[in-house]
Scaffold this active site. Sequence first.
Site, short mmCIF file in Angstrom:
data_model
loop_
_atom_site.label_atom_id
_atom_site.label_comp_id
_atom_site.label_asym_id
_atom_site.label_seq_id
_atom_site.Cartn_x
_atom_site.Cartn_y
_atom_site.Cartn_z
N TYR B 293 -12.51 32.07 -88.36
CA TYR B 293 -13.04 30.71 -88.57
C TYR B 293 -12.74 29.81 -87.38
CZ TYR B 293 -13.92 26.52 -91.52
OH TYR B 293 -14.38 25.35 -92.08
N TYR B 344 -22.32 25.83 -89.36
CA TYR B 344 -21.04 25.47 -89.96
C TYR B 344 -21.23 25.28 -91.46
CZ TYR B 344 -16.52 23.17 -90.67
OH TYR B 344 -15.26 22.84 -91.11
#
Lengths: 148, 395
Positions: B293, B344
């Site tokens: 991430y 995102y």
Amino acid sequence: MSRSTDEVHLPGLRQPAAANDGLDTPFWEGTRAHELRVQRCKECELHQWGPEWMCHACNSMELEWVAVEPVGNIYSWQRPHHPVHRALSERGPYIIVLVELPHADNIRMVGNLLGDPLQEVEIGTPVSVVFEDRDGDPDFTLVQWEVT
Amino acid sequence: MNDEYNLRGKVAIVGVGETTYYKHGQSPDPEFVLVLKAILAACEDAGISPKEIDGFCSYSNDRNDPPRLANALGIPELRYSNMQWTSGGGGAAAAVQNAAGAVVAGSANVVVAYRGLAQGQFGRFGRSGGSRPVSGPAAYTLPYGMMSAAQMYAMRTTRFMHEHGVGRGAMRAIAMACYHHAQNNPRAVMQGKTLDAETYDSSRWITEPYRLFDCCLENDGAAAMIVTRTDRAKDLAKAPALVLAAQQSGGHRSGATAENATDYVTSSFKPAVKHLYEQAGIGPTDIDVVQSYENFTGGVVMSLIEHGLCTYENADEVLTFDNLRADGGNLPLNTSGGNLAECYMHGLGLQIEAVRQVRGESCNQVDDVKVALANAGPMVAVASTALYGTEEVVG
Ligand SMILES: [Zn+2]
């Protein structure tokens, strides 16, 4: 050890207010009196920051507020360039420091490093508090830092 | 490995799906509609009827609650709902973990892990405006101009680079690998936009030490994953990606306010990693492809070190652009383009990409993938991390 100023460093941002549960009222009263007050446990004498209802070491709920020496060392820093609030759009870069307080069990506090916004910043540099008195509703005082 | 209290292979991801990914504020659909579309896409991918869903897991205070979703989908029995509290997307792998736990416990049979975001409708994540006084923890940072996500996590990276003398080269390589992988991904909002070293180095500062390309995107869209029992997975459309292990990760006072976490120089994965590998019965050398991430590239460097994929000493040597590429690298990273260049979606896209790699269906497929890692969070109070694998891995 510390000094105070009426010069406003970052105007136009939201002002701080004591939490409505009373937890951090002594801190904000302290800054008005130009004292850096943090929590200390009455049982094990550990300092802690930010404020909590309980000592994280011994779980005592007997906490007191004590004035600590308004000095520390730069633990980390950043220099924002991108304005994230409309009040910052004409401001240019500024410096945020994370200051470690060796006289208070190495708790850390966030503030601005005053002076040249493009100055070189070095981790470990000793800094001292500048109390920034501000008009507001109500009036308030921020805890800023400058190289000692 | 006699302890049966683990997830190892008991549960599988059988379907993944997402909407079109949009630039922030560009979705023609309301957020709730995006979530419904993503769930339908994941069901279709699995070859399963939406009516079979009986549980929902999400994170980061997703606004689209399970009763409303179940109502819209006409689900006959809503047996399980779960919300993972954390900041940002740190709960993406935890949503899968919580879904898997519900299946193993018999709380539900078919659980969907999902996330939806429409920032035109609801405003940008972590954006701060207004003029009302601020109180509580934000009062110790916001009046000093510290309020955005980049500002919340910049000083951990400064301190990391100071303590370990690594980072900048690795941060650049991570950003370049994400953009490189997005070029082959038709879902990626940055497909068609390349990033070379000069462009990275000359990009503007957001907040030192983060440049523009160190920071995740802001997007609209939704994504969903279907989680069910591994024995059920055998009848479905796609080869299952088994959940080998999944863990949440918060260290001593990781949630302390005003930057007072005891261990400050961390991606927050140290507590989880031992449990993760023990429960999966594998180690870092067994991982074929990594989805890590990126809220900010500095956090990825720390995450890869803490997952045992490189060390503090060799991070700059291991984390190079050539090494992070799916086409020929030894440590293929963020093969969809990730949060920097695909979308995102608070990291659920990275979990989905790990599943696609295990199935052999990625746009940047790595050869012969048996194990894929996908983590979420870094530097937040509670992060999460998961390992997915083929049936061969559990034997
Ligand atoms: Zn105590």
